[in-house]
Design a protein around this motif. Sequence first.
Motif, PDB file in Angstrom:
ATOM      1  N   ASP A   2       0.698  -0.927   0.130  1.00 26.92           N
ATOM      2  CA  ASP A   2       0.220   0.663   0.622  1.00 26.92           C
ATOM      3  C   ASP A   2       1.357   1.618   0.100  1.00 26.92           C
ATOM      4  N   VAL A   5       1.939   1.920  -3.565  1.00 33.79           N
ATOM      5  CA  VAL A   5       1.047   1.825  -4.124  1.00 33.79           C
ATOM      6  C   VAL A   5       0.952   3.800  -3.821  1.00 33.79           C
ATOM      7  N   ARG A   6       0.649   3.974  -2.565  1.00 36.44           N
ATOM      8  CA  ARG A   6      -0.235   5.663  -2.317  1.00 36.44           C
ATOM      9  C   ARG A   6       1.661   6.649  -2.764  1.00 36.44           C
ATOM     10  N   CYS A   8       3.099   6.296  -5.767  1.00 37.44           N
ATOM     11  CA  CYS A   8       2.709   6.206  -7.605  1.00 37.44           C
ATOM     12  C   CYS A   8       1.705   6.982  -7.499  1.00 37.44           C
ATOM     13  N   GLU A   9       0.814   7.211  -6.513  1.00 38.45           N
ATOM     14  CA  GLU A   9      -0.438   8.068  -6.679  1.00 38.45           C
ATOM     15  C   GLU A   9       0.262   9.248  -6.700  1.00 38.45           C
ATOM     16  N   ARG A  21      -7.137   4.708  -8.444  1.00 39.30           N
ATOM     17  CA  ARG A  21      -7.069   3.431  -8.497  1.00 39.30           C
ATOM     18  C   ARG A  21      -8.234   2.422  -9.093  1.00 39.30           C
ATOM     19  N   HIS A  23      -8.363  -1.674  -9.456  1.00 43.00           N
ATOM     20  CA  HIS A  23      -8.553  -2.883  -8.791  1.00 43.00           C
ATOM     21  C   HIS A  23      -8.645  -4.256  -9.928  1.00 43.00           C
TER      22      HIS A  23
END
Length: 400
Positions: A2, A5-6, A8-9, A21, A23
Motif C-alpha cells: 500500500d 501504491v500511495r 506512485c499515486e 486506483r 482494482h
Amino acid sequence: VDAVVRACEAAVARAGYAVSRVHRATGDGDAARPDRAEAVFVVGGLVCAACPPRIVRALGLTAGVLEVAVEVLLERVRVAYDPARLGAQDIARKLRKLGYEAEVEGAASASDRALAGEKARRLAREAEVRRYGREALLALVLALPIFVVVMLLKPYGPRGVVLALEANVLGSRRRYLAAEALGSLLLATPIQFWLGARFYAGAVKALRRGSATMDTLVALGTSAAYGYSCYALGAASHNRPCCRSHRTCAMDGHCFHGHHYFETSALLIAFVLLGKYLEARAKGKTSRALRALLELQPARAVVLCDDQAETVDAAALRRGDVCLVAPGLAVPADGVVVRGASTVDESMLTGEARPVPKSADPERNAVYGGTVNLGPGALRVQVVAVGAGPRGNQPACRAR
C-alpha cells in the motif's frame, strides 16, 4: 504494498495528472467462488483520459459489482461481480447507458478470446484510421484557403487583391457581404456541421450523462466562433458604404467593425481530426505489438500428475499445477521452478536478448508465461498465477 501504491499515486499527481486506483480481479482462486464471477466487455467510445475513471466510478456504485479494470489500449473493461445480484448483460446495459458501445466478449478460451477480440479491434481500428485520415484531409483542404485569405492575403496582400476580397457580392448599396466572408462561410459550414458532427453527437451524449468530455469542449469552442462569425456577417451587412472595409468613418457609431472567425472554427476541427488520426495510428501500432505478445502464449501445456505427463489446454491450468517445460518450449503460465536448471529467453518482457539462468534457487526461480526455455535442461514449473490475476499469464497486461 500500500505504501508503494500511495507513493506512485503521489508521483503521478505531482506530475499534473489525475489518478485513480483500479482494482483487478484476483485470479482463478477467487473466480471459483459461487458469489463471484468475471466478465470482459469490448467497449467502444473511449475518447479521452476521463473515460476510465468515469466507468470505474459508475460501475463501482452499481450494486453487485466487486471490481472494475479498464484496459484502454485494448478497449476492454473487466468486471468482477456477484452473479446472484446481477448478470453480464446488466453490466453491458449499464455501460451503454453511460454512452459507450459495449458487448460481452465471447466465451472461448482466454487465449483465443483475447486474440479474436484483438483481431476484431485491429480491423475496426484500421477502418477508423482510414476514416479519420479522410476527414482530416478534407477538413484541411477546406480550412487552409480560409486561413490564407483571412490571415495572409487580406492584411498583407496587394491592394487589388484586398479590394477584390472586400467587394460586395450582393451588388446592393443597402446590403453588404464581402466576397471573402461569403467564401469563408461556404467553406466553414461543411466543416462545422458535417465533419464536426461527431463532436456534437459526443457532446450530447455527455450532456445526457451529466458530464463533459473533449467533444464538449470542441463543440462549444467551435460553435462559439462559428456563431459569432455569422452574427458579425449579419451586423456588417448594414454598414454604410464608407466603412464597409472595416475602417473607421465619420459615421463610426452606426457601423459594425467586428471580424468573423470562420478560420478559427474550421482549423480547430481540422487539427482535432488530424490529432485523432495520429492517435488512431499510434493505437494501431500498439495493438499490433500487444497482439504479437498474445500470440507468444502457448496453447498447450504438459502437466505432471503423479510423475505422469499429460498434455492439456493451457487455459485449463490452475494454481499449484506442475508443468514440464522442455528446451525450446514456452512457459505456459507464471510460476516458480521447483526442479531443474536451464536458461530462459525473457526478451519479450525486458528487451534483453541475453538468456536468464533459472533454477530452483529462490533468487532465480521465477518464470513468466510466454518466455522460452532455451535449454540445456528441462524445467518443472509450479503455476502460481493464471488468467487475469495479479500477475496473470498475460504479457499484454504487463506491457500496459
